[in-house]
Scaffold this active site. Structure first.
Site, PDB file in Angstrom:
ATOM      1  N   LEU A 131      42.326  46.112  29.668  1.00  0.00           N
ATOM      2  CA  LEU A 131      41.820  44.824  29.239  1.00  0.00           C
ATOM      3  C   LEU A 131      41.677  43.946  30.478  1.00  0.00           C
ATOM      4  O   LEU A 131      42.428  44.103  31.448  1.00  0.00           O
ATOM      5  CB  LEU A 131      42.784  44.144  28.248  1.00  0.00           C
ATOM      6  CG  LEU A 131      43.020  44.824  26.897  1.00  0.00           C
ATOM      7  CD1 LEU A 131      44.073  44.051  26.103  1.00  0.00           C
ATOM      8  CD2 LEU A 131      41.724  44.930  26.099  1.00  0.00           C
ATOM      9  N   ASP A 132      40.726  43.013  30.449  1.00  0.00           N
ATOM     10  CA  ASP A 132      40.591  42.064  31.550  1.00  0.00           C
ATOM     11  C   ASP A 132      41.880  41.269  31.718  1.00  0.00           C
ATOM     12  O   ASP A 132      42.657  41.106  30.770  1.00  0.00           O
ATOM     13  CB  ASP A 132      39.436  41.094  31.287  1.00  0.00           C
ATOM     14  CG  ASP A 132      38.074  41.772  31.303  1.00  0.00           C
ATOM     15  OD1 ASP A 132      37.973  42.893  31.832  1.00  0.00           O
ATOM     16  OD2 ASP A 132      37.114  41.177  30.773  1.00  0.00           O
ATOM     17  N   GLN A 133      42.079  40.736  32.898  1.00  0.00           N
ATOM     18  CA  GLN A 133      43.308  40.009  33.215  1.00  0.00           C
ATOM     19  C   GLN A 133      43.618  38.905  32.202  1.00  0.00           C
ATOM     20  O   GLN A 133      44.766  38.727  31.796  1.00  0.00           O
ATOM     21  CB  GLN A 133      43.212  39.403  34.625  1.00  0.00           C
ATOM     22  CG  GLN A 133      44.454  38.632  35.044  1.00  0.00           C
ATOM     23  CD  GLN A 133      44.380  38.174  36.488  1.00  0.00           C
ATOM     24  OE1 GLN A 133      43.807  38.850  37.341  1.00  0.00           O
ATOM     25  NE2 GLN A 133      44.967  37.028  36.783  1.00  0.00           N
ATOM     26  N   THR A 135      42.361  38.629  29.097  1.00  0.00           N
ATOM     27  CA  THR A 135      42.243  39.069  27.707  1.00  0.00           C
ATOM     28  C   THR A 135      43.610  39.548  27.233  1.00  0.00           C
ATOM     29  O   THR A 135      44.315  40.249  27.954  1.00  0.00           O
ATOM     30  CB  THR A 135      41.217  40.202  27.572  1.00  0.00           C
ATOM     31  OG1 THR A 135      39.935  39.728  27.993  1.00  0.00           O
ATOM     32  CG2 THR A 135      41.111  40.697  26.134  1.00  0.00           C
TER      33      THR A 135
END
Length: 295
Positions: A131-133, A135
């Protein structure tokens, strides 16, 4: 899959045919059909003496002691699901799944390494997806090489169902739909992505759960896993995520992209049972939802 039990570093399974004692080459071939694992990997275990027959049991060394590649760091980690093969944790906002540069601290990988160490588990840290940082949500880990091989295969074959919820700007003209647009790198800004004809195929399904005056709560499911896929696709539709300034969203009410990995649905790599794991909406997104519901 035959029912098995763990005994230290070994998985013990009932012997399906007493005539297999002692273990013969042909038995390995039969075992590869009984157990859900790629044949090449299974044969490597056999060649290393890691598959044995004792009395009426098959013993496979699936849980060798491993040193994590990440320095353990204490963190109040929320465990959503765990057994001998899989771990699902709820990633908080602002935490990278793994280091992007040497010496980076505060990553989910280090938090997971600490969880293993503090609970007496000598496991390597193997994430199946990212997951993105900024998110939040559920992240799946494999706790041994066998599970890793099978879960990686399931991810490639799109058999791991990932569902997200987001708060996106604007009023949606269609309450549900599919965005099938290729995604490539933005030539003008490193780290940014965009819809591009020469990019990689990317497919996102969306459904509006709640439409408000200036924003909507949206459910999303991915067929592909491109970098920033949901963020790029919703921005392309004209509905950037609230707080996602990289893709045109406003930070007036929220200071990260309003995106959360709400559910993972996948087949357990060993038992083959369907597992459905949920991560509750984080408090900051609940507060944001309240704000946009009552402007």
């Amino acid at each position: 899959m035959m029912a098995g039990t763990r005994s230290g570093e070994w998985l013990e399974l009932p012997l399906p045919n007493a005539q297999w004692k002692p273990l013969k080459p042909g038995a390995i071939e039969e075992l590869t059909q009984l157990l859900p694992v790629p044949r090449k990997f299974f044969l490597r275990l056999a060649s290393q003496g890691l598959i044995r027959v004792q009395d009426d049991r098959i013993r496979i060394q699936l849980f060798p002691k491993e040193q994590p590649a990440f320095k353990p760091e204490a963190h109040d980690l929320e465990i959503l699901y765990e057994d001998d093969f899989c771990l699902v944790v709820n990633k908080p906002a602002g935490m990278s799944v793994h280091p992007s540069e040497k010496g980076q601290v505060g990553t989910l990988a280090s938090a997971v390494a600490h969880h293993y160490a503090s609970t007496g588990q000598a496991c390597g840290v193997r994430h199946i997806h990212r997951l993105d940082q900024d998110t939040t949500g559920a992240v799946l880990y494999a706790k041994n090489e066998w599970a890793h091989v099978l879960l990686d295969e399931a991810m490639r074959e799109k058999r791991i169902d990932r569902r997200y919820v987001a708060i996106a700007e604007g009023v949606f003209g269609s309450k549900q739909g599919t965005i099938d647009e290729p995604i490539g790198k933005d030539r003008h800004l490193a780290g940014k992505r965009r819809v591009a004809s020469g990019g990689d195929q990317a497919v996102t399904h969306y459904r509006v759960l709640q439409q408000m005056k200036r924003a909507a709560l949206v459910e999303l499911e991915l067929e592909t896993g491109r970098t920033h896929q949901i963020r790029v696709h919703l921005s392309y539709l004209g509905h950037p995520l609230v707080g996602d300034t990289l893709y045109g969203g406003s930070s007036r009410l929220f200071h990260r992209q309003a995106l959360h990995g709400e559910r993972l649905l996948f087949e357990h790599p060993i038992s083959r049972k369907q597992l459905e794991v949920h991560a509750a909406l984080p408090q900051d997104m609940k507060l944001l939802l309240s704000k946009v519901s009552n402007p």
